[in-house]
Design a protein around this motif. Structure first.
Motif, PDB file in Angstrom:
ATOM      1  N   ALA A 180       0.832  -1.212   0.000  1.00 43.10           N
ATOM      2  CA  ALA A 180       0.000   0.000   0.000  1.00 43.10           C
ATOM      3  C   ALA A 180       0.865   1.260   0.000  1.00 43.10           C
ATOM      4  O   ALA A 180       0.589   2.215  -0.737  1.00 43.10           O
ATOM      5  CB  ALA A 180      -0.936  -0.008   1.205  1.00 43.10           C
ATOM      6  N   ILE A 181       1.923   1.266   0.790  1.00 39.65           N
ATOM      7  CA  ILE A 181       2.836   2.420   0.820  1.00 39.65           C
ATOM      8  C   ILE A 181       3.476   2.623  -0.554  1.00 39.65           C
ATOM      9  O   ILE A 181       3.574   3.750  -1.048  1.00 39.65           O
ATOM     10  CB  ILE A 181       3.908   2.239   1.920  1.00 39.65           C
ATOM     11  N   GLY A 182       3.899   1.540  -1.180  1.00 40.90           N
ATOM     12  CA  GLY A 182       4.489   1.641  -2.519  1.00 40.90           C
ATOM     13  C   GLY A 182       3.502   2.189  -3.537  1.00 40.90           C
ATOM     14  O   GLY A 182       3.854   3.018  -4.381  1.00 40.90           O
ATOM     15  N   LEU A 183       2.247   1.740  -3.457  1.00 47.69           N
ATOM     16  CA  LEU A 183       1.231   2.231  -4.392  1.00 47.69           C
ATOM     17  C   LEU A 183       0.932   3.707  -4.165  1.00 47.69           C
ATOM     18  O   LEU A 183       0.735   4.455  -5.128  1.00 47.69           O
ATOM     19  CB  LEU A 183      -0.042   1.392  -4.257  1.00 47.69           C
ATOM     20  N   ILE A 184       0.904   4.140  -2.915  1.00 46.75           N
ATOM     21  CA  ILE A 184       0.675   5.563  -2.622  1.00 46.75           C
ATOM     22  C   ILE A 184       1.826   6.398  -3.179  1.00 46.75           C
ATOM     23  O   ILE A 184       1.610   7.433  -3.812  1.00 46.75           O
ATOM     24  CB  ILE A 184       0.500   5.785  -1.107  1.00 46.75           C
ATOM     25  N   ARG A 185       3.048   5.946  -2.949  1.00 43.69           N
ATOM     26  CA  ARG A 185       4.209   6.684  -3.472  1.00 43.69           C
ATOM     27  C   ARG A 185       4.175   6.766  -4.998  1.00 43.69           C
ATOM     28  O   ARG A 185       4.448   7.822  -5.574  1.00 43.69           O
ATOM     29  CB  ARG A 185       5.505   6.020  -3.017  1.00 43.69           C
ATOM     30  N   LEU A 186       3.851   5.665  -5.640  1.00 45.85           N
ATOM     31  CA  LEU A 186       3.762   5.643  -7.095  1.00 45.85           C
ATOM     32  C   LEU A 186       2.672   6.594  -7.577  1.00 45.85           C
ATOM     33  O   LEU A 186       2.866   7.342  -8.531  1.00 45.85           O
ATOM     34  CB  LEU A 186       3.477   4.218  -7.583  1.00 45.85           C
ATOM     35  N   GLY A 187       1.545   6.583  -6.889  1.00 43.31           N
ATOM     36  CA  GLY A 187       0.455   7.486  -7.249  1.00 43.31           C
ATOM     37  C   GLY A 187       0.854   8.946  -7.107  1.00 43.31           C
ATOM     38  O   GLY A 187       0.497   9.783  -7.943  1.00 43.31           O
ATOM     39  N   LEU A 188       1.604   9.263  -6.066  1.00 51.24           N
ATOM     40  CA  LEU A 188       2.047  10.643  -5.875  1.00 51.24           C
ATOM     41  C   LEU A 188       2.990  11.092  -6.980  1.00 51.24           C
ATOM     42  O   LEU A 188       2.962  12.243  -7.403  1.00 51.24           O
ATOM     43  CB  LEU A 188       2.728  10.797  -4.511  1.00 51.24           C
ATOM     44  N   LEU A 189       3.831  10.177  -7.462  1.00 53.47           N
ATOM     45  CA  LEU A 189       4.748  10.526  -8.554  1.00 53.47           C
ATOM     46  C   LEU A 189       3.994  10.854  -9.840  1.00 53.47           C
ATOM     47  O   LEU A 189       4.441  11.679 -10.633  1.00 53.47           O
ATOM     48  CB  LEU A 189       5.714   9.366  -8.822  1.00 53.47           C
ATOM     49  N   HIS A 190       2.867  10.198 -10.048  1.00 56.76           N
ATOM     50  CA  HIS A 190       2.118  10.374 -11.294  1.00 56.76           C
ATOM     51  C   HIS A 190       0.948  11.341 -11.162  1.00 56.76           C
ATOM     52  O   HIS A 190       0.212  11.543 -12.119  1.00 56.76           O
ATOM     53  CB  HIS A 190       1.623   9.020 -11.804  1.00 56.76           C
ATOM     54  N   ASP A 191       0.788  11.961  -9.995  1.00 61.03           N
ATOM     55  CA  ASP A 191      -0.303  12.900  -9.760  1.00 61.03           C
ATOM     56  C   ASP A 191       0.129  14.295 -10.207  1.00 61.03           C
ATOM     57  O   ASP A 191       0.617  15.102  -9.422  1.00 61.03           O
ATOM     58  CB  ASP A 191      -0.684  12.903  -8.283  1.00 61.03           C
ATOM     59  N   VAL A 192      -0.045  14.574 -11.490  1.00 63.69           N
ATOM     60  CA  VAL A 192       0.410  15.842 -12.066  1.00 63.69           C
ATOM     61  C   VAL A 192      -0.301  17.019 -11.403  1.00 63.69           C
ATOM     62  O   VAL A 192       0.330  18.007 -11.031  1.00 63.69           O
ATOM     63  CB  VAL A 192       0.193  15.851 -13.596  1.00 63.69           C
ATOM     64  N   GLU A 193      -1.605  16.926 -11.242  1.00 65.16           N
ATOM     65  CA  GLU A 193      -2.357  18.034 -10.632  1.00 65.16           C
ATOM     66  C   GLU A 193      -1.876  18.309  -9.214  1.00 65.16           C
ATOM     67  O   GLU A 193      -1.737  19.467  -8.814  1.00 65.16           O
ATOM     68  CB  GLU A 193      -3.849  17.720 -10.623  1.00 65.16           C
ATOM     69  N   GLY A 194      -1.609  17.255  -8.463  1.00 62.79           N
ATOM     70  CA  GLY A 194      -1.120  17.431  -7.100  1.00 62.79           C
ATOM     71  C   GLY A 194       0.252  18.071  -7.062  1.00 62.79           C
ATOM     72  O   GLY A 194       0.524  18.952  -6.238  1.00 62.79           O
ATOM     73  N   ARG A 195       1.137  17.639  -7.951  1.00 69.85           N
ATOM     74  CA  ARG A 195       2.482  18.226  -7.998  1.00 69.85           C
ATOM     75  C   ARG A 195       2.433  19.686  -8.408  1.00 69.85           C
ATOM     76  O   ARG A 195       3.174  20.519  -7.877  1.00 69.85           O
ATOM     77  CB  ARG A 195       3.366  17.404  -8.936  1.00 69.85           C
ATOM     78  N   VAL A 196       1.557  20.023  -9.359  1.00 70.01           N
ATOM     79  CA  VAL A 196       1.409  21.419  -9.775  1.00 70.01           C
ATOM     80  C   VAL A 196       0.878  22.257  -8.620  1.00 70.01           C
ATOM     81  O   VAL A 196       1.333  23.384  -8.393  1.00 70.01           O
ATOM     82  CB  VAL A 196       0.498  21.529 -11.021  1.00 70.01           C
ATOM     83  N   ALA A 197      -0.072  21.715  -7.866  1.00 71.83           N
ATOM     84  CA  ALA A 197      -0.621  22.442  -6.725  1.00 71.83           C
ATOM     85  C   ALA A 197       0.455  22.720  -5.675  1.00 71.83           C
ATOM     86  O   ALA A 197       0.524  23.822  -5.117  1.00 71.83           O
ATOM     87  CB  ALA A 197      -1.782  21.656  -6.107  1.00 71.83           C
ATOM     88  N   VAL A 198       1.319  21.738  -5.424  1.00 73.84           N
ATOM     89  CA  VAL A 198       2.413  21.937  -4.469  1.00 73.84           C
ATOM     90  C   VAL A 198       3.368  23.007  -4.986  1.00 73.84           C
ATOM     91  O   VAL A 198       3.781  23.910  -4.241  1.00 73.84           O
ATOM     92  CB  VAL A 198       3.159  20.608  -4.209  1.00 73.84           C
ATOM     93  N   ALA A 199       3.723  22.950  -6.265  1.00 73.94           N
ATOM     94  CA  ALA A 199       4.629  23.947  -6.845  1.00 73.94           C
ATOM     95  C   ALA A 199       4.018  25.339  -6.780  1.00 73.94           C
ATOM     96  O   ALA A 199       4.709  26.315  -6.452  1.00 73.94           O
ATOM     97  CB  ALA A 199       4.958  23.592  -8.290  1.00 73.94           C
ATOM     98  N   ASP A 200       2.723  25.449  -7.072  1.00 71.68           N
ATOM     99  CA  ASP A 200       2.047  26.748  -6.989  1.00 71.68           C
ATOM    100  C   ASP A 200       2.070  27.292  -5.569  1.00 71.68           C
ATOM    101  O   ASP A 200       2.276  28.485  -5.360  1.00 71.68           O
ATOM    102  CB  ASP A 200       0.598  26.635  -7.484  1.00 71.68           C
ATOM    103  N   ARG A 201       1.872  26.424  -4.590  1.00 69.37           N
ATOM    104  CA  ARG A 201       1.900  26.867  -3.190  1.00 69.37           C
ATOM    105  C   ARG A 201       3.287  27.361  -2.821  1.00 69.37           C
ATOM    106  O   ARG A 201       3.450  28.379  -2.164  1.00 69.37           O
ATOM    107  CB  ARG A 201       1.484  25.714  -2.295  1.00 69.37           C
ATOM    108  N   ILE A 202       4.315  26.651  -3.275  1.00 79.47           N
ATOM    109  CA  ILE A 202       5.693  27.076  -2.988  1.00 79.47           C
ATOM    110  C   ILE A 202       5.974  28.414  -3.653  1.00 79.47           C
ATOM    111  O   ILE A 202       6.544  29.320  -3.041  1.00 79.47           O
ATOM    112  CB  ILE A 202       6.698  26.000  -3.444  1.00 79.47           C
TER     113      ILE A 202
END
Length: 76
Positions: A32-54
């Motif tokens: 489950a931890i591996g799947l969550i990590r993999l999902g976070l790597l491929h979550d473009v919208e989430g990564r963009v949101a983090v970059a925008d916040r920074i």
């Protein structure tokens, strides 16, 4: 390390995770931890949101490095 509880996970998803854990000789938590990590790597919208916040926390606009170099060159 903090714990995460997932509620209302459908049986099919849990069976798939459990099967992956069994065939990989790993725990369900590890899979489950591996799947969550993999999902976070491929979550473009989430990564963009983090970059925008920074970016929103930076002071002032970011200067173009070409302009900075030209000003430094012209000052000499």
């Amino acid at each position: 390390m903090p714990d995460l509880t997932i509620k209302d996970l459908d049986d099919s998803t849990l069976r798939t995770i459990a099967f992956q854990a069994e065939v990989q000789n790993r725990s369900v938590d590890e899979v489950a931890i591996g799947l969550i990590r993999l999902g976070l790597l491929h979550d473009v919208e989430g990564r963009v949101a983090v970059a925008d916040r920074i970016r929103s926390g930076t002071r002032g606009p970011v200067e173009d490095s070409t302009d900075v170099i030209r000003r430094m060159r012209d000052a000499v």
